[in-house]
Design an enzyme around this catalytic site. Structure first.
Site, short mmCIF file in Angstrom:
data_model
loop_
_atom_site.label_atom_id
_atom_site.label_comp_id
_atom_site.label_asym_id
_atom_site.label_seq_id
_atom_site.Cartn_x
_atom_site.Cartn_y
_atom_site.Cartn_z
N ASP A 108 6.29 6.98 -5.38
CA ASP A 108 5.84 8.24 -5.97
C ASP A 108 6.08 8.18 -7.48
O ASP A 108 7.19 7.89 -7.93
CB ASP A 108 6.62 9.41 -5.34
CG ASP A 108 6.07 10.76 -5.75
OD1 ASP A 108 5.58 11.47 -4.86
OD2 ASP A 108 6.14 11.11 -6.94
N ASP A 199 -0.66 10.25 -6.94
CA ASP A 199 0.55 9.62 -7.48
C ASP A 199 1.50 9.08 -6.41
O ASP A 199 2.62 8.74 -6.71
CB ASP A 199 1.29 10.59 -8.41
CG ASP A 199 2.36 11.40 -7.72
OD1 ASP A 199 2.14 11.85 -6.59
OD2 ASP A 199 3.44 11.55 -8.32
N GLU A 200 1.05 8.97 -5.19
CA GLU A 200 1.97 8.44 -4.18
C GLU A 200 1.23 7.60 -3.16
O GLU A 200 0.03 7.76 -2.94
CB GLU A 200 2.71 9.57 -3.47
CG GLU A 200 1.80 10.41 -2.63
CD GLU A 200 2.55 11.32 -1.66
OE1 GLU A 200 3.70 11.02 -1.31
OE2 GLU A 200 1.93 12.31 -1.25
N CYS A 570 -11.57 23.06 22.39
CA CYS A 570 -12.72 23.92 22.08
C CYS A 570 -13.33 24.40 23.39
O CYS A 570 -13.71 23.59 24.24
CB CYS A 570 -13.75 23.15 21.26
SG CYS A 570 -15.29 24.03 21.07
N CYS A 573 -17.24 23.07 23.86
CA CYS A 573 -17.65 21.71 24.21
C CYS A 573 -16.51 20.88 24.79
O CYS A 573 -16.72 19.76 25.21
CB CYS A 573 -18.24 21.00 22.98
SG CYS A 573 -17.00 20.66 21.73
N HIS A 588 -15.02 21.79 12.88
CA HIS A 588 -15.66 21.79 14.20
C HIS A 588 -16.34 23.15 14.46
O HIS A 588 -17.44 23.20 15.01
CB HIS A 588 -14.62 21.49 15.28
CG HIS A 588 -15.22 21.33 16.64
ND1 HIS A 588 -15.96 20.22 17.00
CD2 HIS A 588 -15.21 22.15 17.72
CE1 HIS A 588 -16.38 20.37 18.26
NE2 HIS A 588 -15.94 21.54 18.71
N HIS A 592 -20.40 23.96 15.26
CA HIS A 592 -21.03 24.79 16.30
C HIS A 592 -21.90 25.86 15.68
O HIS A 592 -22.97 26.20 16.18
CB HIS A 592 -19.95 25.44 17.18
CG HIS A 592 -19.47 24.53 18.26
ND1 HIS A 592 -20.30 24.02 19.24
CD2 HIS A 592 -18.25 24.02 18.51
CE1 HIS A 592 -19.61 23.25 20.05
NE2 HIS A 592 -18.36 23.21 19.63
N1 DCP Z 1 0.74 18.50 -9.07
C1 DCP Z 1 -0.03 19.61 -9.22
N2 DCP Z 1 0.36 20.80 -8.69
C2 DCP Z 1 1.52 20.91 -8.04
C3 DCP Z 1 2.34 19.79 -7.89
C4 DCP Z 1 1.91 18.59 -8.43
O1 DCP Z 1 -1.09 19.51 -9.82
N3 DCP Z 1 1.89 22.06 -7.54
C5 DCP Z 1 0.28 17.25 -9.68
C6 DCP Z 1 1.00 17.04 -10.97
C7 DCP Z 1 2.00 16.00 -10.66
C8 DCP Z 1 1.34 15.20 -9.58
O2 DCP Z 1 0.57 16.14 -8.85
O3 DCP Z 1 2.28 15.22 -11.81
C9 DCP Z 1 2.32 14.54 -8.67
O4 DCP Z 1 3.14 15.48 -8.01
P1 DCP Z 1 4.66 15.24 -7.69
O5 DCP Z 1 5.11 16.26 -6.73
O6 DCP Z 1 4.85 13.82 -7.31
O7 DCP Z 1 5.36 15.59 -9.03
P2 DCP Z 1 5.53 14.72 -10.30
O8 DCP Z 1 4.97 13.35 -10.11
O9 DCP Z 1 4.99 15.45 -11.45
O10 DCP Z 1 7.10 14.67 -10.45
P3 DCP Z 1 8.14 13.87 -9.56
O11 DCP Z 1 8.83 12.98 -10.51
O12 DCP Z 1 9.05 14.91 -9.01
O13 DCP Z 1 7.38 13.14 -8.49
MG MG Z 2 5.45 12.24 -8.42
#
Ligand code: DCP
Ligand code: MG
Length: 653
Positions: A108, A199-200, A570, A573, A588, A592
């Site tokens: 992450d 990001d993950e 459902c 179906c 779904h 329908h």
């Molecule tokens: N994000 C967003 N709205 C949110 C949470 C996150 O748009 N409510 C976006 C911005 C973040 C990205 O998703 O940069 C990734 O979310 P993370 O929860 O992984 O948070 P960060 O990467 O920012 O911080 P961390 O270091 O805690 O992972």
């Molecule tokens: Mg993050």
């Protein structure tokens, strides 16, 4: 107040019982003065629509807790001992599924959007900054988090907490670019890696560890350093464990720029799990946490096993199984196959606005994005659904069945515009578009595209709490709270994926809730658009985290109501979709509906049915007065003034 503590009503310090997502600690917020943050959030949001909504949700949650307590109190000791036998048997069965042969890594990115912005503007380094604006921030860097500033918080509250906070506008294309770079790295270690969100990702590193004779920790180091060099400086954190559920928990432990490895042996896992707060588990959100904690006294994952008899007595087996498996530290270890995608969507959250031009331009962007993604995937589809979240947090969804399959942004926009116009005037904070009912003939499966597997959105991440109802109500949602666009895919899959269990599902899997009860909360109405569009107007009772599990769609008078029997089957179906597959169930229902409407239009029936008559009438009406639909009484909300809290949000759209 600590996110985990029970709510208490203290009239001199009302903020103490005001639990919102803003005060939930994220990584880097350990030393924050929570009470101060709580007070500021309380004072600044008091009286706003958001505040009212939070209060309503809080009241509902309390009701649920009371209800659960009552049910608990009625259990006799012989009931409990019978349920204990069930638990003992399930423990044995679940234990038999324990797989310690795989090594999973969850990675992450650290403060992702903020880090990307700092990369392109190094002067931001070391200064508290947030990505977003005065209405809402998507994330904050670790310097800002020390002040209690966090993702999903309105920027004006963040500025109150940290007066020197620097705001940088969201630039989604930049984040996609850097996300692609990280994925290039991940692919080298696991070509079938699972991308959770931008990001993950989850990587099965079993083979690479074995082939190269390296430990999980060494591979994690290597991946993190490759990500840093590939992106020119972005850091990430990693967790390594026997399954994905644990790997995700682990990646958060040494954030930022750290890693944590949990050894693949049962006793280490059980020790780790024994004191782990339940909220750390993806899929257990605020409401579930409170119900388990306040009604059943379950605080740690270990408690899930210790109080298993209560769980089996009060929840359905699938929910109780999920809880029990969490208590045993079990999680998914297989690589999901590329399942057949059923829909593709894109949505965007922004500062609430009723400005038609602005809304049209947002809609055009989303249509463009969706079309782009469909083309990339070789998809064409013919059901378009528009999702809106109004300034007052009402969720509306409108679907239209098109005459032909399409992926063109012009087509999508044309129909989406009609759907949107029928709703105006209204102040909106989220627009989403979804295309479903794919044309199987045009769907290509070029492995070089590889996107189906690569883009699989796994709901076993906390980010998928986004998907839960609360996500639309500013809970710890990523998808919905960010000023960004995300893809969310749904799949035709019938296996229960416990990792995907969502908070709302857990709630509504209480055994006493019937589909009919939930169904009552739905309001369904047909409307008509000119041309080839038949518009379904479906007002969801979304904001109260209810009415999700048992989607009931009463399409038109003579159509049998769709009910999810026992929450998963459902009645029309017989297809079975686990209750946790909220999107899929919705989709779904759409299917329908579209089918029904098409039959009506092209069917042999010589005399129009009441519904088709109504549509024809509607068409005439629509043709004569295409634009100005008079808002009916129910649409009074269309003129909701944007309260102080959200007026501020207009400064950032
Ligand atoms: N994000 C967003 N709205 C949110 C949470 C996150 O748009 N409510 C976006 C911005 C973040 C990205 O998703 O940069 C990734 O979310 P993370 O929860 O992984 O948070 P960060 O990467 O920012 O911080 P961390 O270091 O805690 O992972
Ligand atoms: Mg993050």
């Amino acid at each position: 107040m600590d996110e985990g503590e029970s709510s208490t009503n203290n009239s001199s310090r009302p903020w103490e019982s005001y639990n919102t997502v803003f005060t939930n600690a994220k990584a880097g917020m350990e030393g924050v003065d929570k009470e101060k943050v709580q007070r500021i959030v309380y004072e600044m949001s008091k009286g706003s629509k958001y505040f009212q909504n939070e209060e309503r949700k809080e009241a509902l949650m309390k009701q649920k807790i009371e209800h659960m307590r009552d049910r608990c109190a009625k259990l006799s000791s012989s009931d409990l001992s019978n349920y204990q036998k069930v638990v003992d048997r399930r423990v044995l069965e679940l234990e038999a599924t324990r797989d310690l042969s795989r090594v999973w890594l969850h990675v992450d990115m650290d403060a992702f959007y903020a880090a990307v912005e700092t990369l392109s503007n190094p002067s931001l380094k070391g200064k508290p900054m947030a990505v977003g604006g005065l209405s809402m921030i998507s994330t904050a860097n670790y310097e800002a988090r020390k002040f209690g500033v966090r993702a999903a918080m309105p920027g004006f509250i963040a500025r109150k907490l940290c007066p020197d906070l620097i705001f940088v506008p969201v630039d989604f294309s930049k984040y996609t670019h850097y996300s692609d770079l990280t994925r290039k790295v991940f692919r080298n270690y696991d070509p079938n890696f699972i991308a959770g969100s931008l990001d993950e990702a989850y990587l099965d590193i079993t083979e690479v560890c074995r082939e190269r004779g390296l430990s999980g920790a060494e591979i994690a180091e290597e991946i993190r350093s490759s990500v840093q060099s590939e992106t020119g400086g972005l850091t990430c954190s990693a967790g390594v464990a026997a399954n994905r559920l644990l790997a995700k928990v682990c990646s958060d432990i040494n954030k930022p720029n750290g890693q944590f490895v949990l050894q693949n042996d049962r006793s280490t896992i059980m020790t780790f799990i024994s004191s782990l707060p339940i909220r750390k588990i993806g899929g257990i959100g605020k409401v579930t946490e409170h119900i388990l904690k306040d009604a059943l006294g379950i605080k740690t994952c270990e408690d899930m096993v210790l109080k298993g008899s209560l769980l089996y007595a009060l929840f359905t087996q699938s929910s109780a199984d999920f809880f029990l498996s969490v208590g045993l530290g079990l999680g998914k270890t297989d690589t999901p196959e590329a399942r057949s995608r059923k829909s593709i969507s894109s949505e965007r959250t922004f500062a609430a606005t009723g400005d038609e031009r602005l809304l049209s331009s947002k809609l055009a962007e989303i249509a463009e994005m969706l079309s782009h993604d469909m083309k990339k995937e070789g998809l064409t589809a013919r059901t378009l659904t528009l999702k809106l979240k109004t300034a007052s947090f009402e969720i509306r969804s409108r679907a239209v069945s098109l005459q032909r399959y399409t992926c063109s942004s012009e087509d999508i926009l044309k129909h989406a515009t009609k759907l949107l116009k029928a709703e105006l005037p209204v102040s909106i904070r989220l627009i989403g578009l979804r295309m479903s009912q794919f044309n199987e003939e045009t769907r290509h499966s070029d492995p070089s595209q590889g996107t189906i597997t690569k883009f699989i959105v796994q709901k076993d991440s906390s980010k998928q709490n986004l998907d839960d109802n609360d996500s639309f109500d500013w809970d710890a949602s990523k998808t919905c709270l960010s000023n960004d666009e995300r893809l969310s895919f749904s799949y035709a899959s019938h296996d229960t994926n416990y990792d995907q269990l969502k908070e709302d599902v857990v709630e509504y899997e209480e055994q006493s809730v019937t589909p009919e009860q939930e169904c009552k909360k739905k309001e369904e109405k047909l409307q008509v658009l000119e041309g080839d569009a038949v518009l379904r107007k479906h007002k969801e009772c979304k904001s109260d985290t209810s009415a999700q599990k048992t989607e009931a769609v009463s399409v038109c008078p003579q159509m049998e109501t769709l009910v999810w029997v026992d929450g998963y089957k459902c009645n029309l179906c017989g297809i079975e979709l686990p209750p946790s597959f909220v999107e899929e169930q919705q989709e779904h229902s759409d299917f329908h509906l579209a089918q029904r409407l098409q039959n009506e239009e092209s069917g042999p029936s010589s005399s129009p049915t009441p519904a088709s008559k109504r549509r024809i009438l509607g068409k005439e009406k629509a043709n004569s007065k295409p634009k100005k639909q008079k808002p009916n009484k129910k649409d009074d909300s269309k003129h909701i003034p944007i309260h102080t809290f959200f007026t501020k949000s207009n400064q950032n759209s």
